[in-house]
Design a protein around this motif. Sequence first.
Motif, PDB file in Angstrom:
ATOM      1  N   ALA A 316       4.783   8.148   0.654  1.00 50.77           N
ATOM      2  CA  ALA A 316       5.322   6.718   0.909  1.00 50.77           C
ATOM      3  C   ALA A 316       6.299   6.914   2.352  1.00 50.77           C
ATOM      4  CB  ALA A 316       6.305   6.501  -0.182  1.00 50.77           C
ATOM      5  N   ASP A 317       6.885   8.082   2.203  1.00 49.64           N
ATOM      6  CA  ASP A 317       7.738   8.386   3.627  1.00 49.64           C
ATOM      7  C   ASP A 317       6.886   8.564   4.699  1.00 49.64           C
ATOM      8  OD1 ASP A 317       9.797   8.422   1.938  1.00 49.64           O
ATOM      9  OD2 ASP A 317      10.018  10.600   1.755  1.00 49.64           O
ATOM     10  N   ARG A 318       5.844   9.381   4.618  1.00 49.55           N
ATOM     11  CA  ARG A 318       4.985   9.283   5.881  1.00 49.55           C
ATOM     12  C   ARG A 318       4.476   7.952   6.408  1.00 49.55           C
ATOM     13  NH1 ARG A 318       3.293  10.223  10.024  1.00 49.55           N
ATOM     14  NH2 ARG A 318       2.158  11.951  10.832  1.00 49.55           N
ATOM     15  N   ALA A 319       3.961   7.327   5.217  1.00 45.78           N
ATOM     16  CA  ALA A 319       3.348   5.908   5.939  1.00 45.78           C
ATOM     17  C   ALA A 319       4.443   5.159   6.356  1.00 45.78           C
ATOM     18  CB  ALA A 319       2.608   5.380   4.544  1.00 45.78           C
ATOM     19  N   GLY A 320       5.606   5.000   5.591  1.00 45.55           N
ATOM     20  CA  GLY A 320       6.712   4.310   6.433  1.00 45.55           C
ATOM     21  C   GLY A 320       7.263   4.629   7.537  1.00 45.55           C
ATOM     22  N   ALA A 321       6.889   6.037   8.096  1.00 42.46           N
ATOM     23  CA  ALA A 321       7.110   6.376   9.282  1.00 42.46           C
ATOM     24  C   ALA A 321       6.292   5.742  10.603  1.00 42.46           C
ATOM     25  CB  ALA A 321       7.615   7.594   9.365  1.00 42.46           C
ATOM     26  N   LEU A 322       5.057   5.305  10.043  1.00 43.60           N
ATOM     27  CA  LEU A 322       3.925   4.921  10.828  1.00 43.60           C
ATOM     28  C   LEU A 322       4.547   3.684  11.819  1.00 43.60           C
ATOM     29  CD1 LEU A 322       0.866   4.796   8.304  1.00 43.60           C
ATOM     30  CD2 LEU A 322       1.369   6.539  10.193  1.00 43.60           C
ATOM     31  N   GLY A 323       3.713   3.651  13.048  1.00 43.06           N
ATOM     32  CA  GLY A 323       4.212   2.655  14.099  1.00 43.06           C
ATOM     33  C   GLY A 323       3.693   1.323  13.513  1.00 43.06           C
ATOM     34  N   ASP A 324       4.253   0.389  14.318  1.00 43.68           N
ATOM     35  CA  ASP A 324       3.928  -1.123  13.572  1.00 43.68           C
ATOM     36  C   ASP A 324       2.459  -1.361  13.727  1.00 43.68           C
ATOM     37  OD1 ASP A 324       6.564  -1.316  13.398  1.00 43.68           O
ATOM     38  OD2 ASP A 324       6.945  -2.806  14.832  1.00 43.68           O
ATOM     39  N   GLU A 325       1.624  -0.631  14.666  1.00 41.51           N
ATOM     40  CA  GLU A 325       0.382  -1.174  14.744  1.00 41.51           C
ATOM     41  C   GLU A 325      -0.295  -0.746  13.784  1.00 41.51           C
ATOM     42  OE1 GLU A 325      -3.465  -0.243  18.007  1.00 41.51           O
ATOM     43  OE2 GLU A 325      -1.314   0.064  18.616  1.00 41.51           O
ATOM     44  N   ASP A 326       0.190   0.681  13.172  1.00 39.50           N
ATOM     45  CA  ASP A 326      -0.861   1.486  12.289  1.00 39.50           C
ATOM     46  C   ASP A 326      -0.392   0.563  10.713  1.00 39.50           C
ATOM     47  OD1 ASP A 326      -2.009   3.132  13.923  1.00 39.50           O
ATOM     48  OD2 ASP A 326      -0.366   4.612  13.704  1.00 39.50           O
ATOM     49  N   LEU A 327       0.823   0.145  10.720  1.00 35.27           N
ATOM     50  CA  LEU A 327       1.157  -0.499   9.537  1.00 35.27           C
ATOM     51  C   LEU A 327       0.388  -1.930   9.452  1.00 35.27           C
ATOM     52  CD1 LEU A 327       5.010   0.381   9.307  1.00 35.27           C
ATOM     53  CD2 LEU A 327       3.006   1.115   7.725  1.00 35.27           C
ATOM     54  N   ASP A 328       0.376  -2.586  10.788  1.00 38.07           N
ATOM     55  CA  ASP A 328      -0.368  -3.593  10.438  1.00 38.07           C
ATOM     56  C   ASP A 328      -1.868  -3.520  10.381  1.00 38.07           C
ATOM     57  OD1 ASP A 328       0.079  -6.422  11.124  1.00 38.07           O
ATOM     58  OD2 ASP A 328      -1.579  -6.507  12.658  1.00 38.07           O
ATOM     59  N   GLY A 329      -2.466  -2.498  10.678  1.00 38.23           N
ATOM     60  CA  GLY A 329      -3.873  -2.038  10.332  1.00 38.23           C
ATOM     61  C   GLY A 329      -4.036  -1.876   8.696  1.00 38.23           C
ATOM     62  N   LEU A 330      -2.962  -1.183   8.122  1.00 41.07           N
ATOM     63  CA  LEU A 330      -3.015  -0.820   6.793  1.00 41.07           C
ATOM     64  C   LEU A 330      -2.841  -2.181   6.135  1.00 41.07           C
ATOM     65  CD1 LEU A 330      -2.472   0.493   4.082  1.00 41.07           C
ATOM     66  CD2 LEU A 330      -0.023   0.841   4.680  1.00 41.07           C
ATOM     67  N   ALA A 331      -2.071  -3.040   6.510  1.00 40.84           N
ATOM     68  CA  ALA A 331      -1.968  -4.262   5.803  1.00 40.84           C
ATOM     69  C   ALA A 331      -2.985  -5.215   5.785  1.00 40.84           C
ATOM     70  CB  ALA A 331      -0.747  -5.350   6.319  1.00 40.84           C
ATOM     71  N   ARG A 332      -3.896  -5.085   6.875  1.00 42.77           N
ATOM     72  CA  ARG A 332      -4.938  -6.024   6.950  1.00 42.77           C
ATOM     73  C   ARG A 332      -6.163  -5.400   6.230  1.00 42.77           C
ATOM     74  NH1 ARG A 332      -4.149  -9.640  10.693  1.00 42.77           N
ATOM     75  NH2 ARG A 332      -2.487  -9.327  12.606  1.00 42.77           N
ATOM     76  N   GLU A 333      -6.148  -4.153   6.195  1.00 46.48           N
ATOM     77  CA  GLU A 333      -7.296  -3.458   5.485  1.00 46.48           C
ATOM     78  C   GLU A 333      -7.014  -3.694   3.602  1.00 46.48           C
ATOM     79  OE1 GLU A 333     -10.654  -1.183   4.503  1.00 46.48           O
ATOM     80  OE2 GLU A 333      -9.903  -2.166   6.343  1.00 46.48           O
ATOM     81  N   VAL A 334      -5.778  -3.439   3.490  1.00 47.95           N
ATOM     82  CA  VAL A 334      -5.273  -3.769   2.117  1.00 47.95           C
ATOM     83  C   VAL A 334      -5.641  -5.262   1.798  1.00 47.95           C
ATOM     84  CG1 VAL A 334      -3.150  -4.348   0.587  1.00 47.95           C
ATOM     85  CG2 VAL A 334      -3.576  -2.125   2.030  1.00 47.95           C
ATOM     86  N   ASP A 335      -5.434  -6.232   2.574  1.00 50.64           N
ATOM     87  CA  ASP A 335      -5.753  -7.607   2.288  1.00 50.64           C
ATOM     88  C   ASP A 335      -7.284  -7.817   2.192  1.00 50.64           C
ATOM     89  OD1 ASP A 335      -4.612 -10.212   1.758  1.00 50.64           O
ATOM     90  OD2 ASP A 335      -5.368 -10.886   3.658  1.00 50.64           O
ATOM     91  N   LYS A 336      -7.941  -7.276   3.232  1.00 53.82           N
ATOM     92  CA  LYS A 336      -9.391  -7.559   3.102  1.00 53.82           C
ATOM     93  C   LYS A 336      -9.999  -6.971   1.803  1.00 53.82           C
ATOM     94  CE  LYS A 336     -11.936  -4.999   5.965  1.00 53.82           C
ATOM     95  NZ  LYS A 336     -12.356  -4.434   7.279  1.00 53.82           N
ATOM     96  N   ARG A 337      -9.522  -5.956   1.362  1.00 58.05           N
ATOM     97  CA  ARG A 337     -10.249  -5.196   0.230  1.00 58.05           C
ATOM     98  C   ARG A 337      -9.592  -5.451  -0.945  1.00 58.05           C
ATOM     99  NH1 ARG A 337     -13.124  -0.757   2.553  1.00 58.05           N
ATOM    100  NH2 ARG A 337     -13.875  -0.193   0.404  1.00 58.05           N
ATOM    101  N   ASP A 338      -8.426  -6.386  -0.898  1.00 55.92           N
ATOM    102  CA  ASP A 338      -7.667  -6.783  -2.030  1.00 55.92           C
ATOM    103  C   ASP A 338      -6.951  -5.487  -2.935  1.00 55.92           C
ATOM    104  OD1 ASP A 338      -6.419  -8.179  -3.995  1.00 55.92           O
ATOM    105  OD2 ASP A 338      -8.021  -8.540  -5.272  1.00 55.92           O
ATOM    106  N   LEU A 339      -6.309  -4.708  -2.087  1.00 57.39           N
ATOM    107  CA  LEU A 339      -5.647  -3.530  -2.609  1.00 57.39           C
ATOM    108  C   LEU A 339      -4.187  -3.495  -2.922  1.00 57.39           C
ATOM    109  CD1 LEU A 339      -7.699  -0.976  -0.272  1.00 57.39           C
ATOM    110  CD2 LEU A 339      -8.266  -1.382  -2.506  1.00 57.39           C
TER     111      LEU A 339
END
Length: 370
Positions: A316-339
């Motif tokens: 969680a700490d490592r993911a929270g330290a990601l840049g906005d672009e990487d976090l945005d990519g995470l969110a889009r993938e999560v939404d697309k795959r319903d995770l």
Amino acid sequence: MGTVDKLRARAETLKTARLLDVGPDDLAFLAELPADDVRRLRADCVAALFDRSPEMLDRIASATKLVPAGVAAAISQKALGPRLAAAVAGRLEPARAADIIEKLPVAFTAESCAHLDPRRISGIVDRLDEGLVVRIALELAGRADHLTMGRFVGHLRDSALSRILPQVGDATVLRTGFLVDDPERLGRIVELMGEERLASVIARAAADGLWPEALAVAGMVTGEQRGRIASLAAARPVEHLDALVTTVAAQGLWESLLPLVALLSDEERRAVAALPALRDPGVLGDIVPAVVSTGLWAEFLPLVEVLPEPSRQVVADRAGALGDEDLDGLAREVDKRDLWGLVLPLVELMSDEAKTRIFALPSFRDAEPS
């Protein structure tokens, strides 16, 4: 570059080095390129080496056609040597080349195989007596010439493979599979091995530190076979699995491992999550950027869900330290795959600052967690 490509590129680099008769270290830079690019380079090298053969080879090949196969075999063995004999064989009609090969000692033929134009293999092998093919394969295995075996194995009939497999060691199977030129054929070889032999091969990977070779093989077989390999690997003792994770972390092979973990049952996944190596903050910290670069959140998050609390906090700490672009990519993938059910507990472990930044991203605002 993805890490599945990293293993493939490693194999392609070894094959290219053998083809050019140089040490693998001389071409180490190729392993950083996409595997398909290295494969195309190797194909270009094959064309350059074998399509522009000197006229002398054509003259020798023409003369070879005029004498009995036994005489041609004697000339090949005593006057030409393995390398030149292979070059001449590549200029002959496959049937004629096969006739001559059947008159040669197996050891001489095995040595010559390493120098044969790869494009001529299928036509020649199809015309050889199966017993001879088996003897040549076993000779190559005895020489530990896995590169040449990998070049030839895709051209062998099931009947020949069924005779060869019981006579070669598990490490030979793994190393040859890693270097196979025809990955589509590998699935059939796994089927011919059967469950007991496959389990033995995975055990050998664990005992001999051949996990990268095993991961490469798993990446080339069918989905059902991949699941079997994953379960067999998960059944190994803790110290073997811990060595697997340590190897993957050291060589950056997460993209090869995580899809296998995703195929495990819940019980098997919990056993992996409890490994000592996955309590190492350094190892856990390295997984997150690897997942970011490969987009393997769907494969990673089920593992995160069953990690011990301290380990999940590191992620969680490592993911929270990601840049906005990487976090945005995470969110889009999560939404697309319903995770969302897997990622929201991870977000809850992040700092307030990280949560604020995450929920301010357009992808999080626009998403509709179920």
